[in-house]
Design a protein around this motif. Structure first.
Motif, PDB file in Angstrom:
ATOM      1  N   VAL B 184       0.961  -1.263   0.290  1.00  0.00           N
ATOM      2  CA  VAL B 184       0.014  -0.060  -0.033  1.00  0.00           C
ATOM      3  C   VAL B 184       0.939   1.237  -0.076  1.00  0.00           C
ATOM      4  N   SER B 185       1.801   1.377   1.057  1.00  0.00           N
ATOM      5  CA  SER B 185       2.661   2.455   1.042  1.00  0.00           C
ATOM      6  C   SER B 185       3.845   2.659   0.000  1.00  0.00           C
ATOM      7  N   HIS B 186       4.453   1.506  -0.544  1.00  0.00           N
ATOM      8  CA  HIS B 186       5.558   1.550  -1.535  1.00  0.00           C
ATOM      9  C   HIS B 186       4.450   1.941  -2.887  1.00  0.00           C
ATOM     10  N   GLY B 187       3.561   1.450  -2.858  1.00  0.00           N
ATOM     11  CA  GLY B 187       2.753   1.466  -4.222  1.00  0.00           C
ATOM     12  C   GLY B 187       2.195   3.109  -4.359  1.00  0.00           C
ATOM     13  N   SER B 188       2.259   3.669  -3.320  1.00  0.00           N
ATOM     14  CA  SER B 188       1.634   5.240  -3.307  1.00  0.00           C
ATOM     15  C   SER B 188       2.760   6.195  -3.460  1.00  0.00           C
ATOM     16  N   ALA B 189       3.923   5.626  -3.523  1.00  0.00           N
ATOM     17  CA  ALA B 189       5.149   6.455  -4.009  1.00  0.00           C
ATOM     18  C   ALA B 189       5.098   6.601  -5.173  1.00  0.00           C
ATOM     19  N   LEU B 197      12.272   2.256  -2.038  1.00  0.00           N
ATOM     20  CA  LEU B 197      11.618   1.675  -0.890  1.00  0.00           C
ATOM     21  C   LEU B 197      11.730   0.099  -0.850  1.00  0.00           C
ATOM     22  N   SER B 198      11.139  -0.385  -2.081  1.00  0.00           N
ATOM     23  CA  SER B 198      11.063  -1.673  -2.182  1.00  0.00           C
ATOM     24  C   SER B 198      12.227  -2.715  -2.445  1.00  0.00           C
ATOM     25  N   ALA B 199      13.064  -2.001  -3.130  1.00  0.00           N
ATOM     26  CA  ALA B 199      14.225  -2.865  -3.598  1.00  0.00           C
ATOM     27  C   ALA B 199      15.425  -2.764  -2.589  1.00  0.00           C
ATOM     28  N   THR B 200      15.746  -1.298  -2.144  1.00  0.00           N
ATOM     29  CA  THR B 200      16.880  -1.022  -1.192  1.00  0.00           C
ATOM     30  C   THR B 200      16.332  -0.969   0.291  1.00  0.00           C
ATOM     31  N   MET B 201      15.294  -0.381   0.507  1.00  0.00           N
ATOM     32  CA  MET B 201      15.064  -0.044   1.839  1.00  0.00           C
ATOM     33  C   MET B 201      14.675  -1.627   2.565  1.00  0.00           C
ATOM     34  N   THR B 202      14.143  -2.281   1.974  1.00  0.00           N
ATOM     35  CA  THR B 202      13.907  -3.703   2.292  1.00  0.00           C
ATOM     36  C   THR B 202      15.369  -4.580   2.611  1.00  0.00           C
ATOM     37  N   LEU B 203      16.207  -3.978   1.375  1.00  0.00           N
ATOM     38  CA  LEU B 203      17.550  -4.806   1.452  1.00  0.00           C
ATOM     39  C   LEU B 203      18.306  -4.694   2.695  1.00  0.00           C
ATOM     40  N   MET B 204      18.095  -3.259   3.431  1.00  0.00           N
ATOM     41  CA  MET B 204      18.636  -3.039   4.396  1.00  0.00           C
ATOM     42  C   MET B 204      18.319  -3.924   5.655  1.00  0.00           C
ATOM     43  N   GLY B 205      17.006  -4.347   5.727  1.00  0.00           N
ATOM     44  CA  GLY B 205      16.509  -5.306   6.597  1.00  0.00           C
ATOM     45  C   GLY B 205      17.380  -6.529   6.527  1.00  0.00           C
ATOM     46  N   VAL B 206      17.593  -7.063   5.267  1.00  0.00           N
ATOM     47  CA  VAL B 206      18.283  -8.054   4.930  1.00  0.00           C
ATOM     48  C   VAL B 206      19.546  -8.061   5.662  1.00  0.00           C
ATOM     49  N   TYR B 207      20.235  -6.816   5.063  1.00  0.00           N
ATOM     50  CA  TYR B 207      21.852  -6.516   5.638  1.00  0.00           C
ATOM     51  C   TYR B 207      21.764  -6.524   6.918  1.00  0.00           C
ATOM     52  N   GLY B 208      20.732  -6.079   7.792  1.00  0.00           N
ATOM     53  CA  GLY B 208      20.698  -5.762   9.160  1.00  0.00           C
ATOM     54  C   GLY B 208      20.811  -7.366   9.982  1.00  0.00           C
ATOM     55  N   ILE B 209      19.907  -8.127   9.185  1.00  0.00           N
ATOM     56  CA  ILE B 209      19.596  -9.457   9.974  1.00  0.00           C
ATOM     57  C   ILE B 209      21.011 -10.275   9.662  1.00  0.00           C
ATOM     58  N   LEU B 210      21.518 -10.145   8.432  1.00  0.00           N
ATOM     59  CA  LEU B 210      22.548 -11.138   8.329  1.00  0.00           C
ATOM     60  C   LEU B 210      23.876 -10.583   9.178  1.00  0.00           C
ATOM     61  N   LYS B 211      23.941  -9.186   9.295  1.00  0.00           N
ATOM     62  CA  LYS B 211      25.100  -8.854  10.054  1.00  0.00           C
ATOM     63  C   LYS B 211      24.886  -9.185  11.463  1.00  0.00           C
ATOM     64  N   VAL B 212      23.838  -9.214  12.067  1.00  0.00           N
ATOM     65  CA  VAL B 212      23.663  -9.366  13.481  1.00  0.00           C
ATOM     66  C   VAL B 212      23.780 -10.790  13.552  1.00  0.00           C
ATOM     67  N   SER B 293      16.299  -7.220  -5.921  1.00  0.00           N
ATOM     68  CA  SER B 293      16.636  -5.770  -6.063  1.00  0.00           C
ATOM     69  C   SER B 293      16.782  -5.127  -7.536  1.00  0.00           C
ATOM     70  N   VAL B 294      17.407  -6.006  -8.188  1.00  0.00           N
ATOM     71  CA  VAL B 294      17.674  -5.540  -9.635  1.00  0.00           C
ATOM     72  C   VAL B 294      16.085  -5.795 -10.514  1.00  0.00           C
ATOM     73  N   SER B 295      15.693  -6.855 -10.105  1.00  0.00           N
ATOM     74  CA  SER B 295      14.313  -7.277 -10.723  1.00  0.00           C
ATOM     75  C   SER B 295      13.316  -6.332 -10.504  1.00  0.00           C
ATOM     76  N   LYS B 296      13.296  -6.113  -9.107  1.00  0.00           N
ATOM     77  CA  LYS B 296      12.239  -5.238  -8.752  1.00  0.00           C
ATOM     78  C   LYS B 296      12.326  -3.703  -9.221  1.00  0.00           C
ATOM     79  N   THR B 297      13.682  -3.387  -9.498  1.00  0.00           N
ATOM     80  CA  THR B 297      13.912  -2.178  -9.908  1.00  0.00           C
ATOM     81  C   THR B 297      13.257  -1.998 -11.364  1.00  0.00           C
ATOM     82  N   GLY B 298      13.528  -3.091 -12.007  1.00  0.00           N
ATOM     83  CA  GLY B 298      12.992  -3.051 -13.440  1.00  0.00           C
ATOM     84  C   GLY B 298      11.310  -3.317 -13.693  1.00  0.00           C
ATOM     85  N   MET B 299      10.676  -3.802 -12.567  1.00  0.00           N
ATOM     86  CA  MET B 299       9.473  -3.952 -12.542  1.00  0.00           C
ATOM     87  C   MET B 299       8.856  -2.460 -12.165  1.00  0.00           C
TER      88      MET B 299
END
Lengths: 394, 582
Positions: B184-189, B197-212, B293-299
């Protein structure tokens, strides 16, 4: 009119016949029926056109299906692609009969007999018992063939090649049997006013092998869970506005053989069999049951002929030349009614109420909420003929 | 080097204040420099610099032409990226959180300024801050056991549990629920911000989990918990991706589905103790993240190139580059080889298969997880066909806009390129070759549970070579395909039906009507289904609002005595908790 009277609505409403509403034994002024508005649109809905010229449909008809995908929200039909305008008014009775017999060739006997019965009613002719008995055999033979044909049409969309071919061969054998006895596969030219130029003696014995094979097909079909699954709960309907097999497969005992005096079924002690669920499967079972019931009727009539019972011959020496008559018979599809007006030996007015007209709106209603993949099974299970719908008399 | 990167991205923010175009070009340059300085040679979590750099460069290139919005978009866009750079470069919790909030608040502002509905930005903010609260709690607990704010080894799994829950919320996931705040929110931007928001902000979440995770001891139970959450999300998000009716909501649900898959891989990393196996699993997380990330960018760029927001409406035309690029990116998201998405999905399913041979609880669990993912992937393939068909392939007229479609084509080429060279991105012990099959060393990915063993192999370059060979053979043998156009036969009448995307996905609505509850009075949504999870979240929200209002009116109605009592009670509770914890 021996079989009908004008009056207030009474008993079962059969349908709209010309300017009248037709009931079991009364014709009444037509009610004002308003077609409900069907232009309700839901999300993602689009109109899918099926027909008029496409695989799967035997006759030209266009179904306009409103669907949001798979499920059918609404359905309407256009039959004008097969519309025929038949020039009958002003014809002699014999000339009119030639056209009537060809109105729906597959149910030719029923149409010809209903027409002739209405003519006889108009002219004050009381048909002989022997003629009436032969007419019953004709209609029941036609019913057997018609039901076998509908069964084959129901099997076809399932892709069941073996039972399809088997049923087609059975239908062909019945047609050949009819041809052997009557000289024409579609009963053309054998019926006349108070006459049937056929000797049906021995036909029951000829039908017996076919009956055995129908049992075999029945066992294989109802034993197929895949096939049964496509029919159960498909096109479920219970409508007082239905007729024939459609009505009887949903628990109604509607049958012109019991509530019309045009043909003497009452003397045979006939009682209709019924199914209760009102879905395509019930209609399949109903048709199979009716095939055997028709065989029983033919057996009785055949026995009578062997016993050489003296059939009553009515005195029809002084029949009128003008008049109005109405007759209703149970064609393989249901109530078939002819209303005629004869003047100076020619047709002055003719109204026909066919079972396809009656059952068509019921079919459309039954399809709502169903899914597209079930369409064929349901459509074929109704046994509707567009040739009976798309016709006007002039 | 960190400082150079930070200065470059900070300069881009300043440039965007002056000129949108300059800001975007600044991000492209900064991204390229960041990849060179921070990502190469590609190893470990540095991989995230590569992913982020590629996406930011691509989307900024696209934004130069796409951004017809007021200046605020470019400023917030660059500021959000600056926040993400801070996250990636952070060495301690404070830096990480600072970057996290800069990123989140910029996202909130972008949605708030663009969305016609005020609630959308609040929705984004609510979940963002809920995520932050859990991350802060996790970091605080980590500080309490290590005594340092620096990222360092943790001898306890509780911080990992807390921060992972926080990060997955940011990735659009909720434990055994399916939240819709992300689509809803990503689709409103605007489309370029949607990518962010969708490709890299969520990527930061993945990065955070992997790092910890890499700083925490392995824990089978915790791993299985997150694998379960991930697989559950994959299946249900795939269902809603398939039924989505908006051009930007579908990619949003697809993001949740992808993140579910990544979380399964992360769960395996948490559960496995063998460092050897972990190497393979970390490669899955990284490749899956890059593919997504790259595919979602294209999409999202394709969505941005459509003038309509609904699949079944609008009149924008198709474009050759959009079509080719689009087919490639949806192939990747569908898990088809030789694209990177295909490689990543193969590796994930392969890992689950490998675990299933171990005959332990995790092995049995892996079979269930693998089945759910396979189901989800099947649905996603259908959803991707729907996306590309209704945004491009089924369009009748052409509207070529090369400056907007070339980045899409590039994204498509990149997912194939990364797929083919994925052997160079996978952890080295899992790369091999087979001379007898003509595959040189370095071009074959080998899955295995221990050194010297082989469970399965994949050679993306070999697959590409085979496809190319057969294609060439077909061309040589049969020549160019002869296209014949025939008028469509519509039963003998004029063709006036238009097939809808809603109809395309209605089979699933009907088949799964017990789950999706289509056509009921409550399903007034555009996609015609009912998300019971989201409905329950909304009901909970409404209940909480009513409860808060009740408390406010009943006890906190400007009464000083009640307010003082509240402070004292809260203070006592905190004291008791502090004593209990320590």
């Amino acid at each position: 009119m021996r079989y009908y009277r004008y009056g207030e609505p009474e008993g079962r409403l059969i349908g709209k016949l010309g300017n009248y509403d037709l009931y079991a034994s009364v014709i009444s002024s037509a009610s004002n029926y308003v077609q409900p508005d069907q232009e309700i649109r839901s999300r993602g809905e689009f109109n899918f056109s099926y027909g008029p010229s496409t695989g799967g449909l035997m006759e030209s008809v266009r179904f306009l299906i409103s669907t949001p995908g798979e499920v059918i929200n609404n359905i309407s039909a256009h039959t004008e692609f097969k519309q025929r305008s038949l020039k009958i008014i002003g014809n002699t009775i014999e000339d009119a009969q030639l056209i009537i017999e060809r109105l729906n060739g597959f149910h030719s006997a029923s149409h010809a007999i209903a027409f002739l019965l209405s003519i006889e009613d108009a002219l004050g002719i009381i048909p002989d018992d022997k003629v009436q008995a032969k007419r019953i055999i004709e209609i029941e033979l036609e019913r057997i063939r018609s039901h076998i044909y509908v069964l084959s049409r129901m099997v076809e969309p399932a892709g069941f090649g073996v039972p399809l071919s088997f049923l087609n061969s059975l239908e062909e054998r019945v047609s050949r049997l009819i041809g052997k006895y009557t000289g024409h596969r579609f009963f053309f030219g054998i019926n006349g006013i108070n006459s049937v130029n056929v000797d049906f003696a021995g036909i029951y014995v000829d039908l017996l092998p076919i009956a055995d094979e129908i049992r075999t097909v029945q066992e294989s079909l109802v034993g197929s869970a895949i096939f049964v699954d496509r029919l159960q709960n498909n096109g479920k309907v219970r409508s007082e506005k239905s007729t024939g097999t459609v009505a009887r497969s949903s628990g109604f005992h509607f049958d012109a053989r019991t509530d019309s005096e045009a043909l003497p079924y009452a003397s045979l002690g006939f009682m209709p069999v019924v199914e209760l669920d009102g879905d395509a499967y019930s209609r399949l079972i109903q048709r199979i049951n009716e095939i055997f019931q028709s065989l029983e009727i033919i057996k009785k009539m055949d026995t009578y002929s062997k016993l050489d019972i003296k059939f009553t011959s009515k005195d029809n020496s002084s029949f009128e030349k003008d008049g109005k008559g109405i007759a209703r018979v149970e064609s393989p599809a249901g109530d078939l009614t002819y209303l005629v007006e004869v003047k100076d030996g020619r047709i002055r007015k003719l109204d026909i109420l066919t079972p396809s007209e009656i059952n068509f709106p019921v079919f459309l209603e039954s399809m709502k909420g169903g899914v597209l993949t079930d369409f064929h099974f349901n459509w074929e299970s109704f046994g509707i003929w567009i040739s009976e719908l798309a016709v006007s008399i002039k | 080097m960190n400082l150079i990167v930070l200065i470059l991205f900070g300069t881009s923010v300043l440039l965007s204040l002056r000129s949108k175009k300059a800001g975007y070009i600044g991000i492209i340059v900064s991204s390229v420099v960041m990849v060179i300085l921070e990502a190469l040679p590609v190893q470990g979590t540095d991989f995230f610099f590569l992913i982020a750099g590629v996406v930011w460069a691509l989307i900024s290139w696209y934004s130069i032409k796409y951004d017809t919005y007021e200046r605020w978009l470019a400023v917030l866009y660059t500021l959000s990226i600056f926040g993400m750079v801070l996250v990636l470069l952070s060495n301690n919790y404070i830096q990480f959180l600072a970057g996290w909030e800069v990123m989140s608040l910029s996202g909130y502002a972008i949605i708030g300024l663009n969305s016609k509905r005020a609630g959308t930005a609040f929705l984004f903010s609510a979940f963002s801050e809920f995520s932050t609260v859990l991350i802060v709690a996790g970091f605080a607990y980590a500080y309490s056991i290590t005594g340092t704010i620096n990222f360092t080894y943790l001898g306890n799994d509780i911080p990992l549990l807390l921060v992972s829950l926080g990060f997955i919320i940011k990735m659009g996931l909720l434990p055994f629920m399916l939240s819709e705040w992300l689509p809803v929110s990503h689709g409103s931007a605007p489309a370029n911000a949607s990518v962010l928001l969708s490709a890299t902000m969520t990527l930061m979440g993945v990065y955070g989990i992997l790092k910890v995770t890499l700083l925490s001891p392995s824990n089978v139970s915790l791993g299985m918990l997150f694998m379960g959450i991930g697989a559950f999300t994959v299946f249900f998000a795939a269902l809603l991706t398939y039924t989505a009716e908006r051009t930007k909501v579908l990619p949003g649900f697809s993001t949740i589905e992808n993140n579910g898959g990544i979380l399964v891989a992360l769960g395996l990393v948490m559960a496995i103790t063998s460092q050897y196996e972990r190497g393979f699993l970390i490669s899955i997380v990284l490749l899956y993240s890059l593919a997504h990330s790259v595919s979602k960018t294209g999409m999202f760029m394709i969505s941005g190139n459509s003038s309509e927001t609904m699949f079944s409406r609008g009149s924008s035309g198709k474009d050759k580059y959009n079509q080719i690029g689009g087919i490639l990116v949806v192939s990747s998201l569908s898990g088809l080889l030789p694209t990177l998405g295909g490689v990543a999905v193969w590796m994930l399913l392969e890992s689950l298969f490998m675990q299933s041979t171990q005959f332990q609880v995790l092995g049995i669990f892996s079979i269930i997880i693998g089945s759910l993912i396979a189901l989800g992937e099947g649905l996603i393939s259908g959803a991707m066909i729907k996306f590309i068909s209704f945004t491009q392939l089924l369009k009748e007229k052409r509207t070529e806009r090369i400056s907007l479609s070339l980045p899409v084509l590039s994204a498509g080429i990149l997912v194939v390129f990364f797929g083919v060279v994925s052997t160079f991105l996978v952890s080295r012990p899992f790369v091999s070759g087979n001379i007898s099959l003509g595959i040189p060393y370095g071009f074959m990915i080998v899955s295995s549970l221990s050194p010297g063993t082989t469970f399965g192999v994949l050679t993306p370059v070999f697959i590409l070579a085979l496809i190319s060979f057969f294609f060439m053979m077909a061309v040589v043998g049969f020549g160019r395909p002869i296209l014949r156009k025939a008028e469509i036969w519509n039963g003998g009448v004029r063709l006036d039906s238009v097939y809808t995307s809603f109809a395309y996905s209605n089979n699933i609505r009907i088949m799964l009507k017990k789950i999706l509850k289509p056509f009921s009075a409550e399903t007034e949504r555009e996609d015609g289904v009912k998300n019971i999870f989201w409905d329950s979240i909304l009901s909970l929200g409404k209940f909480y609002r009513s409860f808060s209002r009740f408390i406010t009116y009943k006890f906190m109605n400007s009464s000083m005595s009640w307010y003082v009592a509240y402070i004292i009670i809260a203070f006592v509770i905190v004291l008791v908790l502090a004593v209990l914890v320590y």
